[in-house]
Design an enzyme around this catalytic site. Sequence first.
Site, PDB file in Angstrom:
ATOM      1  N   LYS A 161       0.852  -1.205   0.000  1.00 45.69           N
ATOM      2  CA  LYS A 161       0.000   0.000   0.000  1.00 45.69           C
ATOM      3  C   LYS A 161       0.877   1.241   0.000  1.00 45.69           C
ATOM      4  CE  LYS A 161      -3.106   3.203   0.816  1.00 45.69           C
ATOM      5  NZ  LYS A 161      -2.373   4.245   1.496  1.00 45.69           N
ATOM      6  N   GLY A 212      -0.663   8.511  -1.289  1.00 45.34           N
ATOM      7  CA  GLY A 212      -0.390   9.506  -2.322  1.00 45.34           C
ATOM      8  C   GLY A 212       0.823  10.371  -2.052  1.00 45.34           C
ATOM      9  N   GLY A 233      -4.188  11.253  -2.408  1.00 40.79           N
ATOM     10  CA  GLY A 233      -4.771  12.399  -1.697  1.00 40.79           C
ATOM     11  C   GLY A 233      -4.286  13.775  -2.122  1.00 40.79           C
ATOM     12  N   ASP A 282      -6.120   2.403   2.726  1.00 35.45           N
ATOM     13  CA  ASP A 282      -5.657   1.440   3.735  1.00 35.45           C
ATOM     14  C   ASP A 282      -6.699   0.347   3.949  1.00 35.45           C
ATOM     15  OD1 ASP A 282      -3.380   2.996   4.090  1.00 35.45           O
ATOM     16  OD2 ASP A 282      -4.287   4.168   5.697  1.00 35.45           O
ATOM     17  N   LYS A 331      -0.378   5.825  10.533  1.00 34.54           N
ATOM     18  CA  LYS A 331       0.276   4.643   9.937  1.00 34.54           C
ATOM     19  C   LYS A 331       0.037   3.401  10.792  1.00 34.54           C
ATOM     20  CE  LYS A 331       4.009   6.901   7.364  1.00 34.54           C
ATOM     21  NZ  LYS A 331       3.693   8.307   7.655  1.00 34.54           N
TER      22      LYS A 331
END
Length: 265
Positions: A7, A10, A42, A161, A219
């Site tokens: 993953k 942006g 994003g 996510d 995160k």
Amino acid sequence: MKYLVIKCGGSVLENLPRSFYEDIVQMQQTGEWTPVLVHGGGPLINQLLKSLNIETKFINGLRVTNHDVLDVVEMVLSGMVNKQVVRNIAEVQGSAFGISGVDGNLLKAAPTSDAQTLGFVGEVVEVNQTVIEGIVKQGYIPVISPIGIDSTGQRYNINGDIAASAIAKSLGANLCFISDIPGILVEKNGVKTKVDKVSKAIIEEMIENETIYGGMIPKVKAAIDGLVHNIREVAIINGFEKSSLLDYVNGKQVGTKIVLEEEIA
């Protein structure tokens, strides 16, 4: 076949070095692990919304999404960003196949419980993993944009996510969040050190006592979200470090691994 869902948010994606894509291509060519990329976008979405004078706001980290915002989100994620990632892989002699969750009903979605306030923000109710498996069998690296669709054809904006977690769960994959730092850093006696391995419970404790703070909180929350989705192991890895992904799949100590309690030695 072992899948690794990677993953990339942006903000990280915009600056990733060529070596990151070389590692992904090498991983695929070696054959033991199969990479699947899920990306965000994003900053570019914000930029385009601003230039079009379309207002955007966030609630609990999720973008409030009306029809106008949804059009821009899809255009940026499934068009600009998705194809840029495919091109980046092509530049290092790899073959990627870019799709969104709408294609082949890959990400079957439903509105969130906060649909009243969030609008067309979705959650993944089912992943049609045969689409991913078909792409992989043809020798391509799947690159996935997190837009979902329901049985009526309505599109949904899905947090990257959450989409990555759902895809990893459906494939029985490990999940890597790509960061611009080496992993979870904690301060001891004024010196920041990386945590190699940590459990979900300890992470929650570290957020509570503010050992983990600032930009690391989203995160680790995303990583915990992966574990909640029954993924065996989630890692936070620095995508800017050469060979970090290859080192991870080869079992070397890299980044921070977040695992369930019983797996902590």
